[in-house]
Design a protein around this motif. Structure first.
Motif, PDB file in Angstrom:
ATOM      1  N   MET A   1      -9.956  56.515  -8.606  1.00  0.00           N
ATOM      2  CA  MET A   1      -9.955  55.238  -7.863  1.00  0.00           C
ATOM      3  C   MET A   1     -10.904  55.757  -6.709  1.00  0.00           C
ATOM      4  N   LEU A   2     -11.540  54.690  -6.062  1.00  0.00           N
ATOM      5  CA  LEU A   2     -12.630  54.977  -5.044  1.00  0.00           C
ATOM      6  C   LEU A   2     -12.316  54.303  -3.705  1.00  0.00           C
ATOM      7  N   ALA A   3     -12.326  54.986  -2.666  1.00  0.00           N
ATOM      8  CA  ALA A   3     -11.965  54.354  -1.191  1.00  0.00           C
ATOM      9  C   ALA A   3     -12.907  54.586  -0.310  1.00  0.00           C
ATOM     10  N   LEU A   4     -13.549  53.788   0.502  1.00  0.00           N
ATOM     11  CA  LEU A   4     -14.237  53.737   1.705  1.00  0.00           C
ATOM     12  C   LEU A   4     -13.676  53.835   2.796  1.00  0.00           C
ATOM     13  N   VAL A   5     -13.766  54.882   3.856  1.00  0.00           N
ATOM     14  CA  VAL A   5     -13.018  54.826   5.158  1.00  0.00           C
ATOM     15  C   VAL A   5     -13.924  54.869   6.082  1.00  0.00           C
ATOM     16  N   THR A   6     -14.160  53.793   7.091  1.00  0.00           N
ATOM     17  CA  THR A   6     -15.274  54.146   8.031  1.00  0.00           C
ATOM     18  C   THR A   6     -14.475  54.716   9.295  1.00  0.00           C
ATOM     19  N   GLY A   7     -15.299  55.142  10.332  1.00  0.00           N
ATOM     20  CA  GLY A   7     -14.717  55.925  11.433  1.00  0.00           C
ATOM     21  C   GLY A   7     -13.916  57.342  10.797  1.00  0.00           C
ATOM     22  N   ALA A   8     -14.361  57.661   9.742  1.00  0.00           N
ATOM     23  CA  ALA A   8     -13.501  58.978   9.317  1.00  0.00           C
ATOM     24  C   ALA A   8     -14.058  60.126   9.760  1.00  0.00           C
ATOM     25  N   SER A   9     -14.760  60.343  10.688  1.00  0.00           N
ATOM     26  CA  SER A   9     -15.254  61.848  11.300  1.00  0.00           C
ATOM     27  C   SER A   9     -14.062  62.141  12.280  1.00  0.00           C
ATOM     28  N   ARG A  10     -13.141  61.594  12.712  1.00  0.00           N
ATOM     29  CA  ARG A  10     -12.148  61.865  13.666  1.00  0.00           C
ATOM     30  C   ARG A  10     -10.961  60.778  13.564  1.00  0.00           C
ATOM     31  N   GLY A  11     -10.035  61.173  14.558  1.00  0.00           N
ATOM     32  CA  GLY A  11      -8.797  60.268  14.798  1.00  0.00           C
ATOM     33  C   GLY A  11      -8.222  59.515  13.628  1.00  0.00           C
ATOM     34  N   THR A  23      -4.938  60.999  -3.661  1.00  0.00           N
ATOM     35  CA  THR A  23      -4.999  59.805  -4.931  1.00  0.00           C
ATOM     36  C   THR A  23      -6.355  59.213  -5.235  1.00  0.00           C
ATOM     37  N   HIS A  24      -7.049  59.415  -4.214  1.00  0.00           N
ATOM     38  CA  HIS A  24      -8.604  58.521  -4.362  1.00  0.00           C
ATOM     39  C   HIS A  24      -9.860  59.548  -4.229  1.00  0.00           C
ATOM     40  N   GLU A  25     -11.014  59.299  -4.772  1.00  0.00           N
ATOM     41  CA  GLU A  25     -12.244  59.935  -4.124  1.00  0.00           C
ATOM     42  C   GLU A  25     -12.419  59.070  -3.021  1.00  0.00           C
ATOM     43  N   VAL A  26     -12.935  59.606  -1.964  1.00  0.00           N
ATOM     44  CA  VAL A  26     -12.852  59.124  -0.709  1.00  0.00           C
ATOM     45  C   VAL A  26     -14.483  59.311  -0.284  1.00  0.00           C
ATOM     46  N   LEU A  36     -19.022  64.842   9.117  1.00  0.00           N
ATOM     47  CA  LEU A  36     -18.394  64.033   7.872  1.00  0.00           C
ATOM     48  C   LEU A  36     -18.419  65.171   6.408  1.00  0.00           C
ATOM     49  N   ARG A  37     -19.412  65.979   6.602  1.00  0.00           N
ATOM     50  CA  ARG A  37     -19.619  66.932   5.535  1.00  0.00           C
ATOM     51  C   ARG A  37     -18.460  68.035   5.629  1.00  0.00           C
ATOM     52  N   THR A  38     -18.437  68.557   6.929  1.00  0.00           N
ATOM     53  CA  THR A  38     -17.095  69.409   7.319  1.00  0.00           C
ATOM     54  C   THR A  38     -16.026  68.940   6.730  1.00  0.00           C
ATOM     55  N   ARG A  39     -15.559  67.777   7.101  1.00  0.00           N
ATOM     56  CA  ARG A  39     -14.428  67.008   6.878  1.00  0.00           C
ATOM     57  C   ARG A  39     -14.261  66.934   5.485  1.00  0.00           C
ATOM     58  N   ALA A  40     -15.389  66.488   4.807  1.00  0.00           N
ATOM     59  CA  ALA A  40     -15.105  66.421   3.149  1.00  0.00           C
ATOM     60  C   ALA A  40     -15.159  67.438   2.583  1.00  0.00           C
ATOM     61  N   ALA A  41     -15.415  68.836   3.087  1.00  0.00           N
ATOM     62  CA  ALA A  41     -15.112  70.092   2.265  1.00  0.00           C
ATOM     63  C   ALA A  41     -13.760  70.352   2.349  1.00  0.00           C
ATOM     64  N   GLY A  42     -13.017  69.893   3.334  1.00  0.00           N
ATOM     65  CA  GLY A  42     -11.554  70.154   3.363  1.00  0.00           C
ATOM     66  C   GLY A  42     -10.506  69.283   2.415  1.00  0.00           C
ATOM     67  N   LEU A  43     -11.118  68.283   1.987  1.00  0.00           N
ATOM     68  CA  LEU A  43     -10.478  67.396   1.031  1.00  0.00           C
ATOM     69  C   LEU A  43     -10.797  67.596  -0.612  1.00  0.00           C
ATOM     70  N   ALA A  45     -11.480  65.441  -2.918  1.00  0.00           N
ATOM     71  CA  ALA A  45     -12.626  64.561  -3.536  1.00  0.00           C
ATOM     72  C   ALA A  45     -13.339  63.859  -2.515  1.00  0.00           C
ATOM     73  N   ALA A  46     -14.184  64.247  -1.763  1.00  0.00           N
ATOM     74  CA  ALA A  46     -14.806  63.222  -0.905  1.00  0.00           C
ATOM     75  C   ALA A  46     -16.196  63.579  -0.418  1.00  0.00           C
ATOM     76  N   ARG A  47     -16.974  62.622  -0.060  1.00  0.00           N
ATOM     77  CA  ARG A  47     -18.341  62.939   0.386  1.00  0.00           C
ATOM     78  C   ARG A  47     -18.651  62.054   1.375  1.00  0.00           C
ATOM     79  N   PRO A  48     -19.597  62.288   2.111  1.00  0.00           N
ATOM     80  CA  PRO A  48     -20.172  61.427   3.461  1.00  0.00           C
ATOM     81  C   PRO A  48     -20.582  60.184   2.931  1.00  0.00           C
ATOM     82  N   PHE A  49     -20.341  58.993   3.497  1.00  0.00           N
ATOM     83  CA  PHE A  49     -21.145  57.702   3.700  1.00  0.00           C
ATOM     84  C   PHE A  49     -21.717  57.417   4.966  1.00  0.00           C
ATOM     85  N   VAL A  50     -22.842  58.013   5.111  1.00  0.00           N
ATOM     86  CA  VAL A  50     -23.552  58.127   6.569  1.00  0.00           C
ATOM     87  C   VAL A  50     -24.222  56.731   6.737  1.00  0.00           C
TER      88      VAL A  50
END
Length: 241
Positions: A1-11, A23-26, A36-43, A45-50
């Motif tokens: 499953m795929l999820a898109l989260v805006t404002g995902a760099s902090r907070g 549970t999702h690719e984010v 975003l790349r730094t945060r994605a590296a710790g998850l 399955a995640a990648r930036p949506f810039v």
């Protein structure tokens, strides 16, 4: 499953992305690609949506390859406080553009992908979207408008689930800025943790298929009574489905 989260760099957005990553690719939405790349590296399955979501041409280009989307979480936003007499048209315009118009446009662009997945749209609102207070006219108005947008979308798109989440004060950089604008002390011990808001979002996203949780209000338990009562998550819905 795929999820898109805006404002995902902090907070709050970062906490929601982290909670959904089990549970999702984010797709991590934001403007700061390095963060975003730094945060994605710790998850898992995640990648930036810039994308700058107030640039509607850039938004259209960014979503062009998404043909199926299970969850869209709108968490990006701005908050500038001030009395109505002191709030310029530019502040009103910027607040509405970021907190409402960008949300509406991103959702509109992704509706085919959401319909294909019978997906879920989650709008991180604020208790300011339920009760406006002095000196937060522009911010509260944008959050009331976001609430109306959610209600309209829910009525127009019966195959989608649409949830508004209304957190109280949350321990974030945005809250620190708000308290500074209010001229008040920053009291993180009396605020929600971002992870608590994320837990509420996960609970509605993972609700059983027969359940459409429409509104969730999450407020912090005051420090003086913590340990005697849990954080209350109040859910409201009706029979419209």
């Amino acid at each position: 499953m795929l999820a898109l989260v805006t404002g995902a760099s902090r907070g709050v957005g970062a906490a929601i992305a982290g909670a959904l990553a089990d549970t999702h690719e984010v797709l991590l939405g934001g403007r700061d690609e390095a963060a975003l790349r730094t945060r994605a590296a710790g998850l898992r399955a995640a990648r930036p949506f810039v994308a700058d979501l107030t640039d509607h041409t850039a938004t259209a280009a960014a979503v062009s390859g998404i043909d199926r989307l299970d969850v869209l979480v709108h968490s990006a936003g701005v908050a500038t406080l001030g009395a109505v007499a002191d709030t310029s048209a530019e502040v009103w315009r910027t607040t509405m553009e970021t907190n409402v118009i960008a949300v509406a446009e991103l959702t509109r662009r992704l509706l085919p992908a959401l319909r294909a997945a019978r997906g879920h749209v989650v709008l991180v609102n604020s208790t300011a979207g339920l009760d406006a207070h002095p000196r937060c006219g522009a911010y509260a108005a944008s959050k009331f408008a976001l609430r109306a947008f959610a209600d309209a979308l829910r009525g127009e798109e019966p195959t989608l689930r649409v949830t508004s989440v209304y957190p109280g004060r949350v321990d974030t950089d945005m809250q620190r800025s708000i308290r500074a604008q209010e001229g008040l002390d920053y009291e993180p011990e009396n605020y929600l943790r971002p992870e608590s808001v994320a837990a509420a979002v996960v609970s509605v996203v993972t609700a059983t298929p027969d359940a459409h949780v429409q509104d969730v209000v999450v407020r912090a338990v005051p420090q003086r009574v913590r340990g005697t009562a849990p954080v209350r998550v109040v859910r409201h819905g009706d029979a419209r489905g």
